[in-house]
Design an enzyme around this catalytic site. Structure first.
Site, PDB file in Angstrom:
ATOM      1  N   LYS A  16       0.892  -1.475  -0.106  1.00  0.00           N
ATOM      2  CA  LYS A  16      -0.390   0.003  -0.196  1.00  0.00           C
ATOM      3  C   LYS A  16       0.801   1.339   0.150  1.00  0.00           C
ATOM      4  O   LYS A  16       0.404   1.966  -0.407  1.00  0.00           O
ATOM      5  CB  LYS A  16      -0.998  -0.260   1.684  1.00  0.00           C
ATOM      6  CG  LYS A  16      -1.531  -1.269   1.413  1.00  0.00           C
ATOM      7  CD  LYS A  16      -3.064  -1.351   2.284  1.00  0.00           C
ATOM      8  CE  LYS A  16      -2.003  -1.698   3.698  1.00  0.00           C
ATOM      9  NZ  LYS A  16      -1.156  -3.021   4.050  1.00  0.00           N
ATOM     10  N   GLY A  40       3.490  -0.734   8.617  1.00  0.00           N
ATOM     11  CA  GLY A  40       4.904  -0.634   8.286  1.00  0.00           C
ATOM     12  C   GLY A  40       4.585  -0.792   6.508  1.00  0.00           C
ATOM     13  O   GLY A  40       4.415  -1.098   6.261  1.00  0.00           O
ATOM     14  N   HIS A  41       4.729   0.963   6.762  1.00  0.00           N
ATOM     15  CA  HIS A  41       4.236   0.867   4.822  1.00  0.00           C
ATOM     16  C   HIS A  41       5.482   1.438   4.332  1.00  0.00           C
ATOM     17  O   HIS A  41       6.473   2.928   4.561  1.00  0.00           O
ATOM     18  CB  HIS A  41       2.974   2.185   5.096  1.00  0.00           C
ATOM     19  CG  HIS A  41       2.075   2.211   5.402  1.00  0.00           C
ATOM     20  ND1 HIS A  41       1.028   2.834   4.837  1.00  0.00           N
ATOM     21  CD2 HIS A  41       1.531   0.471   6.040  1.00  0.00           C
ATOM     22  CE1 HIS A  41       0.038   1.728   4.801  1.00  0.00           C
ATOM     23  NE2 HIS A  41       0.829   0.619   5.612  1.00  0.00           N
ATOM     24  N   GLN A 223      -3.272  -1.560   6.924  1.00  0.00           N
ATOM     25  CA  GLN A 223      -3.755  -3.711   7.739  1.00  0.00           C
ATOM     26  C   GLN A 223      -4.281  -3.820   6.252  1.00  0.00           C
ATOM     27  O   GLN A 223      -4.024  -3.379   5.501  1.00  0.00           O
ATOM     28  CB  GLN A 223      -4.937  -3.087   9.279  1.00  0.00           C
ATOM     29  CG  GLN A 223      -3.727  -3.157  10.137  1.00  0.00           C
ATOM     30  CD  GLN A 223      -3.508  -1.916  10.275  1.00  0.00           C
ATOM     31  OE1 GLN A 223      -4.411  -1.776  10.431  1.00  0.00           O
ATOM     32  NE2 GLN A 223      -2.344  -1.638  10.697  1.00  0.00           N
ATOM     33  N   LYS A 330       4.066  -6.765  -6.198  1.00  0.00           N
ATOM     34  CA  LYS A 330       5.115  -8.211  -6.119  1.00  0.00           C
ATOM     35  C   LYS A 330       5.399  -9.393  -7.581  1.00  0.00           C
ATOM     36  O   LYS A 330       5.419 -10.658  -6.727  1.00  0.00           O
ATOM     37  CB  LYS A 330       5.321  -8.544  -4.822  1.00  0.00           C
ATOM     38  CG  LYS A 330       5.421  -7.980  -3.558  1.00  0.00           C
ATOM     39  CD  LYS A 330       5.363  -8.272  -2.481  1.00  0.00           C
ATOM     40  CE  LYS A 330       6.893  -7.762  -1.795  1.00  0.00           C
ATOM     41  NZ  LYS A 330       7.634  -7.798  -0.739  1.00  0.00           N
ATOM     42  N   LEU A 331       4.411  -8.929  -8.493  1.00  0.00           N
ATOM     43  CA  LEU A 331       4.269 -10.139 -10.079  1.00  0.00           C
ATOM     44  C   LEU A 331       6.243 -10.362  -9.805  1.00  0.00           C
ATOM     45  O   LEU A 331       5.986 -11.638  -9.991  1.00  0.00           O
ATOM     46  CB  LEU A 331       4.358  -9.683 -10.809  1.00  0.00           C
ATOM     47  CG  LEU A 331       3.645 -10.307 -12.613  1.00  0.00           C
ATOM     48  CD1 LEU A 331       2.384 -11.538 -11.841  1.00  0.00           C
ATOM     49  CD2 LEU A 331       3.870  -9.702 -12.955  1.00  0.00           C
TER      50      LEU A 331
HETATM   51  P1  GDP Z   1       2.342  -2.248   3.374  1.00  0.00           P
HETATM   52  O1  GDP Z   1       2.014  -2.278   4.489  1.00  0.00           O
HETATM   53  O2  GDP Z   1       1.180  -2.835   2.505  1.00  0.00           O
HETATM   54  O3  GDP Z   1       2.465  -0.598   2.819  1.00  0.00           O
HETATM   55  O4  GDP Z   1       3.607  -3.454   2.349  1.00  0.00           O
HETATM   56  P2  GDP Z   1       5.405  -3.405   3.186  1.00  0.00           P
HETATM   57  O5  GDP Z   1       6.045  -2.064   2.909  1.00  0.00           O
HETATM   58  O6  GDP Z   1       4.758  -3.874   4.421  1.00  0.00           O
HETATM   59  O7  GDP Z   1       5.311  -4.642   2.484  1.00  0.00           O
HETATM   60  C1  GDP Z   1       6.184  -4.485   0.925  1.00  0.00           C
HETATM   61  C2  GDP Z   1       7.173  -4.576   0.693  1.00  0.00           C
HETATM   62  O8  GDP Z   1       7.504  -5.357  -0.884  1.00  0.00           O
HETATM   63  C3  GDP Z   1       8.015  -3.522   1.113  1.00  0.00           C
HETATM   64  O9  GDP Z   1       9.452  -3.703   1.455  1.00  0.00           O
HETATM   65  C4  GDP Z   1       8.017  -2.497  -0.723  1.00  0.00           C
HETATM   66  O10 GDP Z   1       9.218  -1.976  -0.854  1.00  0.00           O
HETATM   67  C5  GDP Z   1       7.938  -3.850  -1.124  1.00  0.00           C
HETATM   68  N1  GDP Z   1       7.268  -3.427  -2.580  1.00  0.00           N
HETATM   69  C6  GDP Z   1       6.500  -3.415  -3.706  1.00  0.00           C
HETATM   70  N2  GDP Z   1       5.863  -3.506  -4.060  1.00  0.00           N
HETATM   71  C7  GDP Z   1       6.801  -4.426  -5.052  1.00  0.00           C
HETATM   72  C8  GDP Z   1       6.554  -4.435  -6.239  1.00  0.00           C
HETATM   73  O11 GDP Z   1       6.034  -4.762  -6.744  1.00  0.00           O
HETATM   74  N3  GDP Z   1       7.955  -5.909  -5.960  1.00  0.00           N
HETATM   75  C9  GDP Z   1       9.034  -5.912  -5.156  1.00  0.00           C
HETATM   76  N4  GDP Z   1       9.842  -7.111  -5.091  1.00  0.00           N
HETATM   77  N5  GDP Z   1       9.344  -6.039  -3.806  1.00  0.00           N
HETATM   78  C10 GDP Z   1       8.097  -4.290  -3.548  1.00  0.00           C
HETATM   79  P1  IMO Z   2       0.084  -2.635   7.511  1.00  0.00           P
HETATM   80  O1  IMO Z   2      -0.432  -1.262   7.096  1.00  0.00           O
HETATM   81  C1  IMO Z   2       0.240  -6.799   8.862  1.00  0.00           C
HETATM   82  C2  IMO Z   2      -1.678  -8.175  12.183  1.00  0.00           C
HETATM   83  C3  IMO Z   2      -0.576  -8.485  13.252  1.00  0.00           C
HETATM   84  C4  IMO Z   2      -1.579  -9.422  14.679  1.00  0.00           C
HETATM   85  C5  IMO Z   2      -2.666  -8.525  14.568  1.00  0.00           C
HETATM   86  C6  IMO Z   2      -3.247  -7.288  15.181  1.00  0.00           C
HETATM   87  O2  IMO Z   2       1.745  -3.188   7.546  1.00  0.00           O
HETATM   88  O3  IMO Z   2      -0.448  -3.241   6.720  1.00  0.00           O
HETATM   89  P2  IMO Z   2      -2.741  -5.450  15.947  1.00  0.00           P
HETATM   90  O4  IMO Z   2      -1.251  -5.282  16.450  1.00  0.00           O
HETATM   91  O5  IMO Z   2      -3.108  -4.152  15.335  1.00  0.00           O
HETATM   92  O6  IMO Z   2      -3.310  -5.376  17.624  1.00  0.00           O
HETATM   93  O7  IMO Z   2      -2.828  -6.767  15.334  1.00  0.00           O
HETATM   94  O8  IMO Z   2      -2.316  -7.621  12.717  1.00  0.00           O
HETATM   95  N1  IMO Z   2      -1.021  -6.495  11.550  1.00  0.00           N
HETATM   96  C7  IMO Z   2      -0.752  -6.433  10.026  1.00  0.00           C
HETATM   97  N2  IMO Z   2      -0.291  -6.976   9.546  1.00  0.00           N
HETATM   98  N3  IMO Z   2       0.202  -5.012   8.058  1.00  0.00           N
HETATM   99  C8  IMO Z   2      -0.259  -4.729   9.011  1.00  0.00           C
HETATM  100  O9  IMO Z   2      -0.132  -3.813   8.555  1.00  0.00           O
HETATM  101  C9  IMO Z   2      -0.270  -4.576  10.650  1.00  0.00           C
HETATM  102  N4  IMO Z   2      -0.796  -4.561  10.929  1.00  0.00           N
HETATM  103  C10 IMO Z   2      -1.671  -5.792  12.391  1.00  0.00           C
HETATM  104  O10 IMO Z   2       0.401  -9.048  12.912  1.00  0.00           O
HETATM  105  O11 IMO Z   2      -2.293 -10.467  13.553  1.00  0.00           O
HETATM  106 MG    MG Z   3       3.406  -3.569   6.135  1.00  0.00          MG
END
Ligand code: GDP
Ligand code: IMO
Ligand code: MG
Length: 428
Positions: A16, A40-41, A223, A330-331
Site C-alpha cells: 500500500k 509499516g509502509h 492493514q 510483487k509479480l
Molecule cells: P504495506 O504495509 O502494504 O505498505 O507493505 P509493506 O511496505 O509492509 O511491504 C511491502 C514490501 O514490498 C516493501 O518492502 C516494498 O518496498 C516491497 N514492494 C512493493 N511493491 C513491490 C513489487 O512490486 N515488487 C517487489 N519485489 N517489492 C515490492
Molecule cells: P500494514 O499497514 C500486516 C496484524 C498483526 C496481528 C494482528 C493484530 O503494514 O499492512 P495489532 O497489533 O494490530 O493488534 O495486531 O494484525 N497486523 C498487520 N499485519 N500488516 C499490518 O499493517 C498489520 N498491522 C497489524 O500481525 O496478526
Molecule cells: Mg506493512
C-alpha cells in the site's frame, strides 16, 4: 473532484505504501483513516527506502497535505520519532494535520497489549504489541484520551486521575505488571501536546473543505481486509476498520464523497501473526517466497508467513470494499518459479466453497482447490509495458483478474517508483 481509497485486500503488507506514494503525486491531500503504528509502509525513492508507520505515505511530496484523521490511534512518542526520522532525511513536514479526536496510545496500552498476549500464550493473536487493541477498547469504552485533550492541562489531569487508578489496578492485580506514576505521565504527555499543538485540528472540517473545492484526496488504508475487526478473520484481526467503509467514520466524510476504491493485492499471499491461512506454504517454497519477496515485518521484523495467491480472499475483498479496480504488486517475486498455483475455491467437508467463509472454524478446515500455471524465466522487473510481459505471466494475471472479477489497473514489478505499469484508469 476525485477521491480514491487505497485499501489492503489481503492480510496487510500488500504494498500500500508504494501504491499510495505513486498516486500521491496526483493528490492534494493524503489521509490515514484508521490503525496506528502497527502499520509499516515502505516507500522506495531512488536508492532510499522510507519506512512509515503513522505519517501518510504522501509526505514525500512537498506539495501534498497529509492528514492523520480521527479514526487513527496516535502514539505521540512514535509520531515525534517518525517526524525526526523524516526531518533527518531532509523531508519537510509543513502541511501536516492531526485530528483533535484521534485517540492517544498511552504507555499502559502497550504494556496491556503485551501482557494480554503473554497471558493468552498459545491462544495469542500475534499482535504487533503497539497497544492497538487496548487503545481502541478505551475508545469504545468511552474513557479514552484524545489528541485534543493533550492541549488542556486540567482536563488531561482529570482524565488521567480517573483512568490511571483503574489501569494501575489491572496492571498490578491482573497481570503483575509495572504501574504508572500520574505526575510523570501528565508531564510527559503535556509536553507532547505542546510540541504537536501546531498540527492538531479539526481534520474532518479540513478534508471536507478540500473536497468542496474539488481537490484530489487519497485515503490511505493500513492493514488489510482480512484484518478488519468486523469483516476480517476474527479474532485474528486488528481492532479497527481498514476496509473502505472505515473512511467515512474514520475521517468524517460521507459515502457520497468516495469515487474509487483501489484494492492493493500481492501476487501471492502473506500473513503476520496467528490464525488460519489455507494456502500457506510451510516448506521450501514458502521459504523461497519469504527470501525473494523480503517478507519480514516492517514494524516488528517478524518473518511473514507466505503462500499461494488465494482468489477467494480477493474476491471477498472486492465485495466488502466495493473495489473499482486492483493494483497487483510483487509479480516479479514469482519470476523463476517453475510452477505457480492459484487457489480458486475451497473444499470443506466434501463440499466446494466458492465464497470466502468468515467463520474461523470453517476456514481452519478448508482445503484449497488449486489451478496450476507454468511459470516464467524472464525478469519482469525490467518490463514497463504489459504487452512485453512473458505469456505465462499474462495468463496468470488474466486468470487472477477473472476470478476476482475486477480489472487490474496498476501492476507493480519492483519496489521502486519506476517499476510500475499503469494499465487502466483507476480514478473516476
Ligand atoms: P504495506 O504495509 O502494504 O505498505 O507493505 P509493506 O511496505 O509492509 O511491504 C511491502 C514490501 O514490498 C516493501 O518492502 C516494498 O518496498 C516491497 N514492494 C512493493 N511493491 C513491490 C513489487 O512490486 N515488487 C517487489 N519485489 N517489492 C515490492
Ligand atoms: P500494514 O499497514 C500486516 C496484524 C498483526 C496481528 C494482528 C493484530 O503494514 O499492512 P495489532 O497489533 O494490530 O493488534 O495486531 O494484525 N497486523 C498487520 N499485519 N500488516 C499490518 O499493517 C498489520 N498491522 C497489524 O500481525 O496478526
Ligand atoms: Mg506493512
Amino acid at each position: 473532484m476525485a477521491t480514491v481509497v487505497v485499501v489492503g485486500s489481503q492480510w496487510g503488507d500488500e504494498g500500500k505504501g508504494k501504491i499510495t506514494d505513486m498516486i500521491s503525486k496526483k493528490a492534494d491531500l493524503v489521509v490515514r483513516y484508521q490503525g496506528g503504528n502497527n502499520a509499516g509502509h515502505t516507500v522506495v525513492v531512488g536508492e532510499r527506502e522510507f519506512k512509515l508507520h503513522l505519517i501518510p505515505s504522501g509526505i514525500l511530496y512537498p506539495d501534498v497535505s497529509c492528514v492523520i484523521a480521527n479514526g487513527v490511534v496516535v502514539d505521540p512518542a512514535v509520531l515525534k520519532e517518525e517526524m525526526d526520522y523524516l526531518l533527518d532525511r531532509g523531508v519537510e513536514i509543513k502541511d501536516f494535520h492531526i485530528s483533535n479526536q484521534a485517540h492517544v496510545i498511552m504507555p499502559y496500552h502497550r504494556v496491556l497489549d503485551q501482557a494480554e498476549e503473554a497471558r493468552k500464550n498459545d491462544g495469542k493473536i500475534g499482535t504487533t504489541g503497539k497497544g492497538i487493541g487496548p487503545v481502541y477498547m478505551d475508545k469504545i469504552g468511552r474513557f479514552g484520551i484524545r489528541m485534543g485533550d493533550l492541549l488542556d492541562k486540567e482536563l488531561l489531569r482529570e482524565k488521567l486521575e480517573s483512568i490511571l487508578s483503574l489501569k494501575n489496578m489491572i496492571l498490578d492485580k491482573v497481570y503483575g505488571a509495572e504501574t504508572f506514576d500520574i505526575d510523570e505521565l501528565w508531564t510527559e504527555y503535556l509536553e507532547y501536546g505542546q510540541k504537536l499543538a501546531p498540527f492538531i485540528t479539526d481534520t474532518s472540517y479540513l478534508v471536507n473543505e478540500a473536497l468542496a473545492k474539488g481537490k484530489n484526496v487519497l485515503f490511505e488504508g493500513a492493514q488489510g481486509t482480512l484484518l478488519d475487526i468486523d469483516h476480517g478473520t476474527y479474532p485474528y484481526v486488528t481492532s479497527s476498520n481498514p476496509t473502505a467503509g472505515g473512511v467515512c467514520t474514520g475521517v468524517g466524510v460521507g459515502p457520497t464523497k468516495i469515487d474509487s476504491v483501489l484494492g492493493v493485492v500481492k501476487a501471492y499471499t502473506t500473513r503476520v501473526g496467528e490464525g488460519p491461512f489455507p494456502t500457506e506454504l510451510t516448506g521450501e517454497q514458502g521459504e523461497w517466497l519469504r527470501e525473494k519477496g523480503g517478507e519480514f515485518g516492517t514494524t516488528t521484523g517478524r518473518p511473514r508467513r507466505c503462500g499461494w495467491f488465494d482468489a477467494t480472499i480477493v474476491k471477498y475483498a472486492r465485495r466488502i470494499n466495493g473495489l473499482t479496480s486492483i493494483a497487483v504488486t510483487k509479480l516479479d517475486v514469482l519470476d523463476g518459479m517453475e510452477k505457480i498455483k492459484m487457489c480458486t475455491s475451497y473444499k470443506y467437508q466434501g463440499e466446494v466453497l466458492t465464497e470466502f467463509p468468515v467463520n474461523q472454524q470453517v476456514l481452519a478446515e478448508c482445503e484449497p482447490i488449486y489451478e496450476e500455471f507454468a511459470g516464467w524465466e524472464e525478469n519482469t522487473s525490467q518490463i514497463r509495458e504489459y504487452e512485453n510481459l512473458p505469456e505465462n505471466a499474462k495468463l496468470y494475471l488474466d486468470r487472477l483478474s477473472e476470478l476476482v472479477d475486477c480489472k487490474v489497473s496498476i501492476l507493480s514489478v519492483g519496489p521502486k517508483r519506476s517499476e510500475t505499469m499503469v494499465l487502466d484508469k483507476f480514478i473516476e
